[in-house]
Structures are given as C-alpha cells and as structure tokens.
Design a protein around this motif. Structure first.
Motif, PDB file in Angstrom:
ATOM      1  N   ARG A 231       0.887  -1.258   0.073  1.00 53.18           N
ATOM      2  CA  ARG A 231       0.011  -0.019  -0.221  1.00 53.18           C
ATOM      3  C   ARG A 231       0.875   0.998   0.069  1.00 53.18           C
ATOM      4  N   LEU A 232       2.289   0.890  -0.238  1.00 49.70           N
ATOM      5  CA  LEU A 232       3.032   2.261  -0.091  1.00 49.70           C
ATOM      6  C   LEU A 232       2.797   3.285  -1.424  1.00 49.70           C
ATOM      7  N   ARG A 233       2.937   4.664  -1.013  1.00 52.80           N
ATOM      8  CA  ARG A 233       2.701   5.572  -2.156  1.00 52.80           C
ATOM      9  C   ARG A 233       4.057   5.880  -2.500  1.00 52.80           C
ATOM     10  N   MET A 234       4.270   6.862  -3.387  1.00 51.29           N
ATOM     11  CA  MET A 234       5.636   7.230  -3.816  1.00 51.29           C
ATOM     12  C   MET A 234       6.320   7.874  -2.756  1.00 51.29           C
ATOM     13  N   ARG A 252      13.449 -19.578  11.977  1.00 55.04           N
ATOM     14  CA  ARG A 252      13.919 -18.341  11.241  1.00 55.04           C
ATOM     15  C   ARG A 252      12.843 -17.208  11.245  1.00 55.04           C
ATOM     16  N   ILE A 253      13.106 -16.006  11.704  1.00 60.55           N
ATOM     17  CA  ILE A 253      12.366 -14.959  11.402  1.00 60.55           C
ATOM     18  C   ILE A 253      11.859 -14.713  10.002  1.00 60.55           C
ATOM     19  N   LYS A 254      10.451 -14.505   9.867  1.00 56.54           N
ATOM     20  CA  LYS A 254       9.894 -14.108   8.534  1.00 56.54           C
ATOM     21  C   LYS A 254      10.177 -13.019   8.026  1.00 56.54           C
ATOM     22  N   GLY A 255      10.774 -12.636   6.989  1.00 60.30           N
ATOM     23  CA  GLY A 255      10.884 -11.340   6.371  1.00 60.30           C
ATOM     24  C   GLY A 255       9.793 -10.998   5.267  1.00 60.30           C
ATOM     25  N   PRO A 256       9.683  -9.761   5.000  1.00 58.39           N
ATOM     26  CA  PRO A 256       8.678  -9.648   3.973  1.00 58.39           C
ATOM     27  C   PRO A 256       8.912  -9.876   2.544  1.00 58.39           C
ATOM     28  N   SER A 257       8.087 -10.406   1.782  1.00 58.25           N
ATOM     29  CA  SER A 257       8.226 -10.918   0.514  1.00 58.25           C
ATOM     30  C   SER A 257       7.743  -9.709  -0.515  1.00 58.25           C
ATOM     31  N   ASN A 258       7.094  -8.863  -0.083  1.00 57.97           N
ATOM     32  CA  ASN A 258       6.697  -7.663  -1.000  1.00 57.97           C
ATOM     33  C   ASN A 258       7.875  -6.360  -0.902  1.00 57.97           C
ATOM     34  N   TYR A 259       9.036  -6.399  -0.510  1.00 59.84           N
ATOM     35  CA  TYR A 259      10.002  -5.473  -0.431  1.00 59.84           C
ATOM     36  C   TYR A 259      10.183  -4.669  -1.688  1.00 59.84           C
ATOM     37  N   VAL A 264      10.121   0.166  -6.413  1.00 63.24           N
ATOM     38  CA  VAL A 264       8.873   0.856  -7.230  1.00 63.24           C
ATOM     39  C   VAL A 264       8.348   2.264  -7.164  1.00 63.24           C
ATOM     40  N   ASN A 265       8.172   2.390  -5.564  1.00 60.32           N
ATOM     41  CA  ASN A 265       7.611   3.421  -4.988  1.00 60.32           C
ATOM     42  C   ASN A 265       8.860   4.561  -4.550  1.00 60.32           C
TER      43      ASN A 265
END
Length: 333
Positions: A231-234, A252-259, A264-265
């Motif tokens: 949901r990030l904006r520019m 193991r800690i679960k990291g973000p897959s949408n990084y 992009v932003n």
C-alpha cells in the motif's frame, strides 16, 4: 532485603517462569560516587525478549546470572554522589529489583509533582521518546499525509498515532480486538482502527487508505508489514521500531516478500532505536509534557503489582492482555 529477578537461561521461543530466578539478598551498600534507589515501578517492554538473546544487537545481552534489564523509576534513599541527594526521584535502568545501586550514569531526576511516577517510564520515558522521535525524525511526517500504525493500543503505537494527529495527519491504527480498536478511535482520536484478529487486513487497508500510505510505523513485523508494503505511495517511509510477532519464534524470522515495493515507489525502510536520541530526551519530554498539559495527548498506564508476578506480567506483552504502557509496581509500600 532486596528481591530481584535474575536471568538463569536463554529462552528458546517464549520466555516462562523458569527463565528467571527470584532471589532475596540484603539491600546492597553503596560506595563513593554511587546512589541507592528504592524502586517503585519497572517498565515491561517487548524489547526485553531480544535482550535475553545471545548475539550481536544494538545493546549487549543480559548476562546469565545478572538482574533482568528494565527501565525503572524510584527514590534515592542513600547517596554518595554529588549529583543526587536523598529524596530525589529518578528514572533510569535499574532492572527488575526492589533496590538498585548505580553510579548515576543513565539516571535522571524526575518530578512526581508534575506527572505521576509511572508516566516517567511510559509517555515521558523510553516509549514516549521512541514514539516521538520515531515518527517525527525517522518517519518525517508532514501535514496531510496518511500514517498507518501497528500496535496502536500499545505504549509506543498509541503515542505515535496521537503525535501524527497533532501534526495534521490522517492516522489509521491496527490493533487486536474490538475493545482495543474502540479505545484507539474513541479515546485516542485515530481516524480508524483495523482489527487484525477479526478483519481481513488487505481489504481494510484498501478501504481506510484508498490512496495508499505515506508512513507506516511498524511495531509488529510479519504478515502485517508484508501487506503494508503493498500500500506504499511514492517516497513513503517505513519505520521499523519492533517486530513483536516474531520475537518468540523457534524458527527463522519471517521477512517481507513484498520488499520490491520499496524500489517501485522509491520508498525507504529504516530501523529506529531510541538510544540514538538519548541526548534529546529532555527536548522530547518537554514537548510531550506540553501536549499532555494542553489535553492534546492522552497517556494510559496498565499497572500490575508484586515483583513475584513479573513472569506472568511480562507475558501480557505477547498475549495482548494489556492496554497502553505495561508497568509493574515492585515496592511493597
């Protein structure tokens, strides 16, 4: 006699009563340059879980056999340090014990006439400083922006959202359960609050932040962080303050897959450790105290009693059975 909680093993997963040992020893004597503090209240914070882990971090781990680290506030009852006198009230890192000896470093005087003592380890202490500097200096909020805050009913998140509202932002919180969400909106003044336990997070993010978010203040990590990235904006900013959803992992800690949304932003994701702003605590406390006096900022302390009840109270951090700043009264008067 002095009762204290000593770390006896490093937990794997969640900590429990066997992680610490309650010891009773004579009240310690002080040497030249030291003070003896009778501690009234100690702070319970999610960061405690990380402090028990061995390995590189922003602060050395609590050693096995040492008193469990904790923020505290209490009264100086003996002093051989010219900077403090008997009767002074001080806040610092005295640990989970009823009496603490210190050379004074890291302790500072507080005034119980201006604010209740528990507030000095809450809104006017480390959580408040984390919230204020985290959202203003790291998050760099600007009037008119949309701010998303996880852990919105907690000690840090509740202040983050209120500061953002004072600065003219739209603020959406995330909390667990209808009672907490109601508190966040009706008492703290957030524009909306998403119940992650009973609502679809992705759907609700789109409804409450249709144009995306400018700042996400993250206290929980995990799935919520991953969805927020979509949901990030520019030029948006993510402030990584904590990841309470991951602290008790046995894997193991679960990291973000949408990084890649950061790319992009042209967005940023920055870690925030409050100790980096230690030389500005007085500045931050003065601003927050002013807002409290004006009625623009609300503070809530959830206080429990008895040092013997530390393990049970500590686990409220992770069960969600608390509202606002979690505090334990350790003095017996």
């Amino acid at each position: 006699m002095n009762k204290k909680l000593v770390l006896v093993k490093r937990p794997v997963g969640a900590a429990d009563a066997s992680t610490w040992s309650l010891e009773t020893n004579p009240i310690p004597q002080i040497n030249e340059g030291e003070i003896l503090v009778k501690q009234h209240f100690i702070s319970l914070d999610p960061a405690m879980r990380g402090w028990m882990n061995e390995g590189k971090s922003y602060i050395a781990p609590v050693e096995i056999g040492a008193v469990m680290r904790a923020g505290s506030v209490g009264e100086v009852i003996a002093s051989k340090n010219a900077k403090f006198k008997v009767g002074d009230y001080v806040a610092g890192t005295g640990g989970v014990q009823q009496y603490a000896v210190s050379d004074g470093k890291g302790f500072y005087q507080v005034d119980p006439q201006l604010a209740p003592l528990p507030m000095y380890i809450g809104t006017l202490g480390m959580p408040g400083m984390t919230a204020y500097f985290g959202i203003t200096e790291v998050g760099k909020i600007r009037e008119g922006e949309t701010v998303l805050v996880s852990g919105a009913a907690g000690a840090v998140g509740s202040i983050v959202g209120q500061v953002a509202k004072i600065k003219g932002c739209k603020v959406v919180g995330i909390a667990g359960g209808p009672e907490k969400c109601k508190y966040v909106v009706e008492e703290l003044g957030f524009d909306a609050c998403i119940d992650y336990k009973n609502e679809n997070i992705a759907t609700r993010f789109k409804e409450e932040c249709p144009k995306g978010i400018d700042v996400y203040f993250d206290n929980v990590g995990g799935e919520i962080l991953d969805v927020a990235l979509t949901r990030l904006r520019m030029h948006s900013r993510i402030v990584i303050c904590g990841a309470i959803s991951q602290y008790n992992n046995k894997t193991r800690i679960k990291g973000p897959s949408n990084y890649l949304s950061l790319l992009v932003n042209r967005a940023s994701m920055t870690g925030m450790v409050v100790f980096d702003y230690a030389d500005r605590y007085v500045e931050g406390a003065k601003i927050l105290a002013g807002w409290l006096a004006e009625g623009k900022l609300k503070s809530r302390e959830d206080i429990y009693y008895g040092i013997e009840n530390f393990p049970e109270t500590y686990n409220r951090l992770f069960s969600g059975e608390k509202m606002g700043k979690l505090i334990l009264k350790v003095s017996e008067d």
